[in-house]
Enzyme design. Structure first.
Site, PDB file in Angstrom:
ATOM      1  N   TRP A 102       0.828  -1.203   0.000  1.00 14.95           N
ATOM      2  CA  TRP A 102       0.000   0.000   0.000  1.00 14.95           C
ATOM      3  C   TRP A 102       0.864   1.254   0.000  1.00 14.95           C
ATOM      4  CZ3 TRP A 102      -4.316  -0.856  -2.008  1.00 14.95           C
ATOM      5  CH2 TRP A 102      -5.001  -2.052  -1.773  1.00 14.95           C
ATOM      6  N   ASP A 171      -1.970   6.659   6.124  1.00 13.93           N
ATOM      7  CA  ASP A 171      -3.011   5.772   5.605  1.00 13.93           C
ATOM      8  C   ASP A 171      -3.338   4.777   6.705  1.00 13.93           C
ATOM      9  OD1 ASP A 171      -4.566   3.840   4.420  1.00 13.93           O
ATOM     10  OD2 ASP A 171      -3.138   3.323   2.847  1.00 13.93           O
ATOM     11  N   LYS A 195     -12.598  -1.951   6.921  1.00 15.61           N
ATOM     12  CA  LYS A 195     -11.856  -2.737   7.900  1.00 15.61           C
ATOM     13  C   LYS A 195     -12.523  -2.591   9.278  1.00 15.61           C
ATOM     14  CE  LYS A 195      -8.571  -2.672   4.620  1.00 15.61           C
ATOM     15  NZ  LYS A 195      -8.214  -3.791   3.734  1.00 15.61           N
TER      16      LYS A 195
END
Length: 359
Positions: A102, A171, A195
């Site tokens: 990511w 993030d 999530k």
């Protein structure tokens, strides 16, 4: 109907109490005779729903009025572009820390818009550790510093918040709301919902107000934080049902005792699973112990030929979505807030039995 134990990395498990409340309100939202999915985002009922969700989030994280809270479209991947488009100033430069896939994707996207300095990377050891900040090569003229506190795919997590003299951008898609957080140490936090926040379809951005208004004239309106802040995240029709569900999750977290209580539960879950893996000669985890994620636990079997059998038998036992990301293989158990301790106990029991039969 019995509920399966869901270890998916995202879209992930939602609290059963939240799903049941949504089920009860699906056809008639609070006496309106309509589903919230059918209501205008300008309707006062929906406006109040959004206001309550934001306030509950501010309460959970201790977010001051110095920060705007935005509920947006596009997932965290859109933020890979929005961050540089909004925060890169005259210098046109930013520092990024690369600790996994990511982070790498964020770097690749940001390079479309400016000069990106990779100040540190753990790619040399297959992203199995977090580079100590003492080894970082930060730029004197960077507009901001970006990192990913928890890498969902590799199961790598920072155990510290970086100390930098530029706005810190994070993030937090796979770690936010899992424990208390000092928001004041950040310039901007973003997180995909799927999530610990709610279902896929909504993205959270927490941005310090003094960082608003920096986007250039060429930045599209939908990618400009200032415009979203000025319009209370309703510049266009927002994902109202996802926002509603996120609000229910925030209320559920408060009912559990808040983030301090969730942190204790999450610590127990992670310790139980890692302790079992470490004591086994059949399973292993590739990440440095100090840098292991408390949300995403990857592991491999000593004999990868047994991977399919493991997944098939786990599924038959009601343990779902344990297959590791396609880029790394093996297994991964994502143990977000809504995954109960009973799920981890069931997984450990299954793993012990599988090892006994196949080890």
């Amino acid at each position: 109907m019995s509920r399966a134990f869901n270890f998916c990395a995202g879209p992930a498990a939602l609290p059963e109490a939240v799903l049941r409340q949504a089920q009860e309100e699906l056809l008639d939202f609070r006496g309106t005779g309509m589903s919230v999915m059918e209501m205008s985002h300008r309707d006062q009922v929906v406006v109040e729903l959004a206001r309550r969700a934001e306030q509950d989030l501010r309460d959970l994280l201790g977010i001051s009025d110095d920060y705007a809270v935005l509920f947006l479209h596009g997932g965290a991947s859109t933020q890979f572009a929005m961050v540089p488009l909004n925060l890169m100033g005259d210098n046109g430069k930013a520092d990024y820390i690369n600790t996994g896939q990511w982070s790498s994707k964020a770097i690749k996207e940001a390079r479309r818009y400016g000069d990106i300095n990779v100040a540190a990377s753990s790619e040399d050891r297959n992203f199995s550790y977090v580079p100590p900040q003492a080894d970082w090569t930060l730029s004197a003229d960077a507009d901001y510093v970006h990192y990913c506190p928890n890498e969902t795919i590799g199961g790598l997590e920072f155990d510290f918040i970086p100390e930098v003299d530029k706005p810190l951008v994070a993030d937090m898609s796979s770690t936010i709301l899992s424990r208390p957080l000092d928001v004041n140490r950040f310039g901007l936090i973003y997180a995909g919902a799927q999530k610990n926040i709610g279902p896929a379809g909504i993205t959270l951005v927490i941005v310090r107000r003094d960082l608003l208004g920096r986007a250039g004239a060429s930045v599209p309106a939908m990618l400009n934080y200032q415009i979203h802040a000025d319009n209370d995240s309703m510049y266009n029709t927002p994902p109202t049902f996802a926002w509603y569900l996120a609000g229910l999750v925030f209320q559920w977290l408060k009912d559990q005792g808040g983030l301090t209580a969730m942190a204790a539960i999450n610590e127990r879950k992670a310790k139980r699973l890692y302790d079992f893996i470490d004591a086994s000669g059949f399973y292993s985890n590739p990440v440095e112990k100090a840098d292991r994620s408390r949300m995403n636990v990857p592991f491999v079997l000593a004999n990868s030929d047994l991977d399919k059998d493991f997944l098939d038998e786990a599924g038959a036992a009601g343990l779902h979505n344990l297959k590791g990301h396609r880029s790394v293989g093996g297994m991964r158990a994502s143990i977000y807030n809504a995954v109960p301790e009973a799920a981890v106990e069931a997984l450990v029991a299954f793993m012990a039995d599988f090892e006994k039969r196949h080890g």
